[in-house]
Design a protein around this motif. Structure first.
Motif, PDB file in Angstrom:
ATOM      1  N   UNK A  62      44.275 144.582  27.015  1.00  0.00           N
ATOM      2  CA  UNK A  62      43.615 144.871  28.182  1.00  0.00           C
ATOM      3  C   UNK A  62      44.332 145.933  29.160  1.00  0.00           C
ATOM      4  N   UNK A  63      45.638 145.729  29.249  1.00  0.00           N
ATOM      5  CA  UNK A  63      46.386 146.327  29.981  1.00  0.00           C
ATOM      6  C   UNK A  63      46.591 147.813  29.427  1.00  0.00           C
ATOM      7  N   UNK A  64      46.932 147.490  28.152  1.00  0.00           N
ATOM      8  CA  UNK A  64      47.111 149.037  27.421  1.00  0.00           C
ATOM      9  C   UNK A  64      45.880 149.979  27.500  1.00  0.00           C
ATOM     10  N   UNK A  65      44.486 149.273  27.088  1.00  0.00           N
ATOM     11  CA  UNK A  65      43.375 150.104  27.413  1.00  0.00           C
ATOM     12  C   UNK A  65      43.021 150.630  28.956  1.00  0.00           C
ATOM     13  N   UNK A  66      43.469 149.831  29.954  1.00  0.00           N
ATOM     14  CA  UNK A  66      43.242 150.402  31.197  1.00  0.00           C
ATOM     15  C   UNK A  66      44.343 151.527  31.630  1.00  0.00           C
ATOM     16  N   UNK A  67      45.641 151.581  30.826  1.00  0.00           N
ATOM     17  CA  UNK A  67      46.469 152.439  30.998  1.00  0.00           C
ATOM     18  C   UNK A  67      45.984 153.844  30.398  1.00  0.00           C
ATOM     19  N   UNK A  68      45.494 153.619  29.124  1.00  0.00           N
ATOM     20  CA  UNK A  68      45.209 154.718  28.467  1.00  0.00           C
ATOM     21  C   UNK A  68      44.139 155.556  29.109  1.00  0.00           C
ATOM     22  N   UNK A  69      43.148 154.764  29.819  1.00  0.00           N
ATOM     23  CA  UNK A  69      42.232 155.658  30.728  1.00  0.00           C
ATOM     24  C   UNK A  69      42.626 156.124  31.845  1.00  0.00           C
ATOM     25  N   UNK A  70      43.802 155.581  32.550  1.00  0.00           N
ATOM     26  CA  UNK A  70      44.230 156.172  33.584  1.00  0.00           C
ATOM     27  C   UNK A  70      45.030 157.499  33.365  1.00  0.00           C
ATOM     28  N   UNK A  71      45.902 157.320  32.255  1.00  0.00           N
ATOM     29  CA  UNK A  71      46.840 158.428  31.942  1.00  0.00           C
ATOM     30  C   UNK A  71      46.354 159.472  30.925  1.00  0.00           C
ATOM     31  N   UNK A  72      45.025 159.349  30.204  1.00  0.00           N
ATOM     32  CA  UNK A  72      44.474 160.284  29.411  1.00  0.00           C
ATOM     33  C   UNK A  72      44.653 161.796  30.030  1.00  0.00           C
ATOM     34  N   UNK A  73      44.404 162.164  30.961  1.00  0.00           N
ATOM     35  CA  UNK A  73      44.221 163.480  31.552  1.00  0.00           C
ATOM     36  C   UNK A  73      45.957 163.981  31.329  1.00  0.00           C
ATOM     37  N   UNK A  74      46.731 163.153  31.978  1.00  0.00           N
ATOM     38  CA  UNK A  74      48.106 163.522  31.851  1.00  0.00           C
ATOM     39  C   UNK A  74      48.374 163.814  30.524  1.00  0.00           C
ATOM     40  N   UNK A  75      48.019 163.020  29.412  1.00  0.00           N
ATOM     41  CA  UNK A  75      48.324 163.395  27.956  1.00  0.00           C
ATOM     42  C   UNK A  75      47.724 164.520  27.457  1.00  0.00           C
ATOM     43  N   UNK A  76      46.923 165.190  28.260  1.00  0.00           N
ATOM     44  CA  UNK A  76      45.992 166.172  27.620  1.00  0.00           C
ATOM     45  C   UNK A  76      44.740 165.693  27.003  1.00  0.00           C
ATOM     46  N   UNK A  77      44.010 164.677  27.128  1.00  0.00           N
ATOM     47  CA  UNK A  77      43.141 164.089  26.224  1.00  0.00           C
ATOM     48  C   UNK A  77      41.913 164.353  27.308  1.00  0.00           C
ATOM     49  N   UNK A  78      41.810 165.122  28.164  1.00  0.00           N
ATOM     50  CA  UNK A  78      40.661 165.279  29.273  1.00  0.00           C
ATOM     51  C   UNK A  78      39.319 165.498  28.522  1.00  0.00           C
ATOM     52  N   UNK A  79      39.267 166.107  27.429  1.00  0.00           N
ATOM     53  CA  UNK A  79      38.116 166.628  26.847  1.00  0.00           C
ATOM     54  C   UNK A  79      37.511 165.350  25.740  1.00  0.00           C
ATOM     55  N   UNK A  80      38.151 164.289  25.843  1.00  0.00           N
ATOM     56  CA  UNK A  80      37.839 163.248  24.955  1.00  0.00           C
ATOM     57  C   UNK A  80      39.074 162.915  23.855  1.00  0.00           C
ATOM     58  N   UNK A  81      39.067 161.898  23.380  1.00  0.00           N
ATOM     59  CA  UNK A  81      39.867 161.184  22.358  1.00  0.00           C
ATOM     60  C   UNK A  81      39.392 160.226  21.582  1.00  0.00           C
ATOM     61  N   UNK A  82      39.895 160.025  20.579  1.00  0.00           N
ATOM     62  CA  UNK A  82      39.826 158.795  19.393  1.00  0.00           C
ATOM     63  C   UNK A  82      40.700 157.853  19.742  1.00  0.00           C
ATOM     64  N   UNK A  83      40.214 156.579  19.624  1.00  0.00           N
ATOM     65  CA  UNK A  83      41.261 155.357  19.545  1.00  0.00           C
ATOM     66  C   UNK A  83      41.056 154.645  18.191  1.00  0.00           C
ATOM     67  N   UNK A  84      42.288 154.496  17.692  1.00  0.00           N
ATOM     68  CA  UNK A  84      42.258 153.848  16.204  1.00  0.00           C
ATOM     69  C   UNK A  84      43.401 152.741  16.214  1.00  0.00           C
ATOM     70  N   UNK A  85      42.764 151.561  15.873  1.00  0.00           N
ATOM     71  CA  UNK A  85      43.907 150.471  15.352  1.00  0.00           C
ATOM     72  C   UNK A  85      43.631 150.264  14.189  1.00  0.00           C
ATOM     73  N   UNK A  86      44.486 150.792  13.020  1.00  0.00           N
ATOM     74  CA  UNK A  86      44.410 150.210  11.871  1.00  0.00           C
ATOM     75  C   UNK A  86      44.923 148.926  11.515  1.00  0.00           C
TER      76      UNK A  86
END
Ligand code: 5GP
Ligand code: ZN
Length: 111
Positions: A62-86
């Motif tokens: 849960x924490x990981x997904x919350x952080x991902x949502x918070x930092x996505x723009x800093x990572x350059x993912x502001x136009x969208x992104x794909x999340x995968x767990x193999x």
């Protein structure tokens, strides 16, 4: 966990620059990027499968997904992104330490 490449990255035994780190997780760039931007979000505590889930591990994810949502723009993912767990052999999991792929930086192909 012995001989786990991601445990070694988390501990610093294998050096790998972090683009984000807190007490529960790190984010690093994938060594073989499958998209223009390809990050790995790695919980610090080793577990392999979603089916190993308990309350504590669920809180970490849960924490990981919350952080991902918070930092996505800093990572350059502001136009969208794909999340995968193999998961497992058919899922194409090659590292047995649960991790979340973040792919983006360009339009991704359908799959
Ligand atoms: P999986 O196939 O298990 O879902 O994903 C493992 C990912 O980890 C692969 O995309 C692979 O390129 C990446 N990877 C494996 N070893 C290393 C490493 O030592 N450093 C980094 N940054 N990525 C790694
Ligand atoms: Zn591990």
């Amino acid at each position: 966990m012995e001989n786990c490449v991601f445990c070694k990255i988390v501990s610093g035994e294998i050096p790998s620059p972090r683009v984000y780190e807190d007490e529960q997780m790190i984010v690093i760039k994938d060594i073989e990027p499958k998209a223009k931007l390809h990050y790995l979000c790695i919980p610090k505590k080793h577990f392999t499968y979603l089916s190993d889930m308990d309350e504590k591990k669920a809180d970490v994810l849960k924490h990981c997904f919350q952080v991902i949502a918070e930092i996505k723009n800093d990572l350059g993912l502001y136009e969208g992104y794909r999340v995968i767990i193999n998961q497992g052999k058919h899922g194409g999991q090659t590292v047995p330490h649960l991790h979340i792929h973040l792919l983006g930086g360009e339009p991704l192909k359908d799959f």
